[in-house]
Design a protein around this motif. Structure first.
Motif, short mmCIF file in Angstrom:
data_model
loop_
_atom_site.label_atom_id
_atom_site.label_comp_id
_atom_site.label_asym_id
_atom_site.label_seq_id
_atom_site.Cartn_x
_atom_site.Cartn_y
_atom_site.Cartn_z
N SER A 279 0.86 -1.19 0.00
CA SER A 279 0.00 0.00 0.00
C SER A 279 0.89 1.24 0.00
O SER A 279 1.42 1.63 1.04
CB SER A 279 -0.92 0.00 1.23
OG SER A 279 -1.67 1.19 1.28
N THR A 280 1.03 1.85 -1.16
CA THR A 280 1.90 3.01 -1.27
C THR A 280 1.50 4.15 -0.34
O THR A 280 2.36 4.73 0.32
CB THR A 280 1.92 3.50 -2.74
OG1 THR A 280 2.34 2.44 -3.57
CG2 THR A 280 2.87 4.68 -2.90
N PRO A 281 0.20 4.53 -0.26
CA PRO A 281 -0.13 5.64 0.63
C PRO A 281 0.20 5.37 2.09
O PRO A 281 0.60 6.27 2.82
CB PRO A 281 -1.64 5.83 0.42
CG PRO A 281 -2.12 4.55 -0.16
CD PRO A 281 -0.98 4.03 -0.98
N ILE A 282 0.03 4.12 2.51
CA ILE A 282 0.36 3.77 3.89
C ILE A 282 1.86 3.86 4.12
O ILE A 282 2.32 4.37 5.15
CB ILE A 282 -0.16 2.35 4.23
CG1 ILE A 282 -1.69 2.31 4.17
CG2 ILE A 282 0.33 1.93 5.61
CD1 ILE A 282 -2.36 3.25 5.16
N ILE A 283 2.65 3.38 3.16
CA ILE A 283 4.11 3.48 3.29
C ILE A 283 4.53 4.93 3.44
O ILE A 283 5.27 5.31 4.36
CB ILE A 283 4.81 2.85 2.07
CG1 ILE A 283 4.63 1.33 2.06
CG2 ILE A 283 6.30 3.18 2.08
CD1 ILE A 283 5.20 0.65 0.84
N ILE A 284 4.05 5.79 2.53
CA ILE A 284 4.43 7.19 2.56
C ILE A 284 3.90 7.88 3.81
O ILE A 284 4.59 8.67 4.46
CB ILE A 284 3.93 7.90 1.29
CG1 ILE A 284 4.64 7.32 0.07
CG2 ILE A 284 4.19 9.41 1.37
CD1 ILE A 284 4.16 7.88 -1.25
N GLY A 285 2.65 7.55 4.18
CA GLY A 285 2.07 8.13 5.38
C GLY A 285 2.83 7.74 6.63
O GLY A 285 3.05 8.57 7.53
N LEU A 286 3.26 6.48 6.70
CA LEU A 286 4.03 6.02 7.87
C LEU A 286 5.39 6.70 7.93
O LEU A 286 5.91 6.97 9.01
CB LEU A 286 4.19 4.50 7.83
CG LEU A 286 2.94 3.68 8.15
CD1 LEU A 286 3.23 2.19 7.99
CD2 LEU A 286 2.45 3.97 9.57
N VAL A 287 5.98 6.95 6.76
CA VAL A 287 7.26 7.67 6.73
C VAL A 287 7.08 9.06 7.32
O VAL A 287 7.91 9.54 8.10
CB VAL A 287 7.79 7.77 5.28
CG1 VAL A 287 8.94 8.77 5.19
CG2 VAL A 287 8.27 6.40 4.80
N VAL A 288 5.98 9.72 6.97
CA VAL A 288 5.68 11.04 7.53
C VAL A 288 5.51 10.95 9.05
O VAL A 288 6.07 11.76 9.80
CB VAL A 288 4.42 11.63 6.88
CG1 VAL A 288 3.97 12.89 7.63
CG2 VAL A 288 4.68 11.97 5.41
N VAL A 289 4.77 9.94 9.50
CA VAL A 289 4.54 9.76 10.94
C VAL A 289 5.86 9.52 11.67
O VAL A 289 6.15 10.15 12.70
CB VAL A 289 3.57 8.59 11.19
CG1 VAL A 289 3.55 8.22 12.68
CG2 VAL A 289 2.17 8.95 10.73
N ILE A 290 6.68 8.60 11.14
CA ILE A 290 7.96 8.29 11.78
C ILE A 290 8.85 9.53 11.83
O ILE A 290 9.50 9.82 12.84
CB ILE A 290 8.67 7.14 11.02
CG1 ILE A 290 7.88 5.84 11.18
CG2 ILE A 290 10.10 6.96 11.54
CD1 ILE A 290 8.36 4.71 10.30
N GLY A 291 8.88 10.27 10.71
CA GLY A 291 9.69 11.47 10.67
C GLY A 291 9.23 12.52 11.67
O GLY A 291 10.06 13.15 12.35
#
Length: 439
Positions: free
Chosen positions: A16-28
């Motif tokens: 799930s691309t949006p989840i991957i990118i969203g999680l990167v934002v959250v982690i950052g």
């Protein structure tokens, strides 16, 4: 229990691309010690931007699919679908390859790659799946489909290495294009970008920039990107429509009204999708890049996200138009020549040609102006045309390997690396390797 968790992560997160990118934002944002409200806001805004981006891509890819169907009819080639035998017979491989490959990539970035070249590949699930399918296919050809663990290990290692090396190939070029070092280029056309940029620098003319082209007053409306995309798309589709005939166009479109009016409307859908894609991209990047600094500072020091090909489109709207159109036209020439001479049958891959042709042209224009764009278009079309022939010879009929290079994405890198990887595999494991042209 562990296998269930692992499968859930693969099926629900890594695909799930949006989840991957969203999680990167959250982690950052967590690494930057932002408040809970700021983290939620960044996550939601990033996902909204991505969804707008995807809606735009879906819109113009839908139009491209119609064009592809027209070209398939004109050249009388089979419909391009990934052979279902792979999905049913080899699907067990590429799930683990996705997860282990991406995890291995993160370890390589953290412990092996010099800080200057650290990029976290952010192509997302779409590209992770493409990568896993192709590397699994190569591993099966080398080892045989019964060596399950060996195939998974080999496919995972190939994927991890490719995710890590791919952005490095274009690291200096993307910095020159962007004017900063905030993001890398994560796309399967990296090798074509490198080759085309080198050729454009030597044979191009940097002084005659494609972006400086001034349209005559009579066609001044082409200065507007939406109008320009629509106009060029109409020309392409009318050409294909005339070659197909109105009745066939109506059949492909599933309509009973005027096919020519339908073509005009589809061209506006294409342009609208293109504009929506760029708007969503800017919204997503506005959240992703600032948040990624937290990962760069705390988790993988000095790393940057390596992002998909549309992220370079805003750096050269004219280059996108000229590059995509010329790449498709050059490929059509190859189809005609190959078919007329009996050399080979190659298949229309309009989506791949558009994306790679457009992205590579933006880089080439930076190095060699309009002439560089023309050179890059010829290079991309050549790689994809002859790459299909190479894939057919080396991969035989294995799960439609020749179709994979068309349907499932811009395979410029693997078209070049494919024979090298197989040759190494056969050299090291020749006794177990599957003979050429079988399967």
């Amino acid at each position: 229990m562990l296998s269930t968790i692992f499968n859930w992560i693969i099926n629900n997160l890594l695909q799930s691309t949006p989840i991957i990118i969203g999680l990167v934002v959250v982690i950052g944002l967590v690494a930057q010690k932002k408040t809970f409200g700021q983290i939620i806001q960044g996550f939601i805004k990033c996902l909204i931007g991505y969804q707008i981006f995807v809606m735009g891509i879906d819109a113009f890819c839908g139009v491209i699919n119609y064009m592809q169907a027209m070209m398939a009819h004109i050249f009388d080639v089979p419909a391009m679908t990934l052979n279902s035998d792979f999905i049913s017979g080899y699907g067990k491989y590429y799930g683990p390859v996705i997860g282990l490959g991406f995890f291995g990539h993160l370890l390589i970035e953290r412990f092996l790659i010099p800080k200057k070249y650290r990029y976290v590949y952010m192509g997302g699930g779409h590209f992770l799946i493409r990568q896993a399918v192709l590397t699994t296919g190569i591993a099966v050809i080398v080892y045989g489909q019964t060596n399950v663990l060996t195939v998974i290990l080999f496919g995972s290692v190939l994927s991890a290495i490719w995710y890590s090396v791919n952005p490095i190939i274009t690291s200096r070029l993307i910095q020159d294009l962007r004017g900063d070092d905030l993001a890398g280029y994560g796309h399967q056309s990296a090798s074509a970008v490198f080759i085309a940029s080198f050729a454009a620098k030597i044979f191009g003319n940097k002084k005659k920039d494609a972006e400086d082209i001034q349209f005559p007053k009579g066609v001044a409306f082409l200065r507007d990107i939406g109008c320009a995309v629509t106009f060029i798309q109409i020309l392409l589709m009318v050409g294909f429509g005339l070659a197909c005939g109105s009745e066939k166009v109506m059949e492909i479109a599933g309509i009973t009204t005027s096919p020519w009016l339908w073509i005009v409307l589809q061209a506006t859908v294409f342009a609208g999708g293109f504009l929506a894609m760029n708007y969503g991209l800017r919204a997503m990047m506005g959240e992703l890049i600032p948040a990624f600094s937290g990962i760069s500072e705390k988790i993988i020091p000095n790393s940057r996200p390596a992002l998909d090909v549309p992220t370079v489109f805003p750096f050269g709207s004219n280059s996108v138009l000229f590059g995509s159109s010329l790449t498709i036209l050059f490929f059509i020439v190859y189809m005609l020549v190959f078919r007329f001479t009996g050399f080979a049958t190659i298949f229309p891959l309009v989506a791949s040609l558009f994306m790679s042709g457009a992205g590579v042209a933006v880089f080439a224009n930076k190095k060699g102006g309009l002439r560089g764009v023309i050179i890059s278009s010829l290079i991309v079309a050549t790689i994809m045309a002859f790459g299909q022939v190479i894939a057919q010879v080396l991969g035989g009929q294995f799960y439609g390997m020749e179709y994979y290079c068309n349907v499932n994405g811009e395979a410029d890198d693997f078209i070049i690396l494919y024979p090298i990887i197989i040759a190494i595999g056969r050299l090291l494991f020749g006794n177990r390797a599957i003979p050429f042209g079988t399967l």
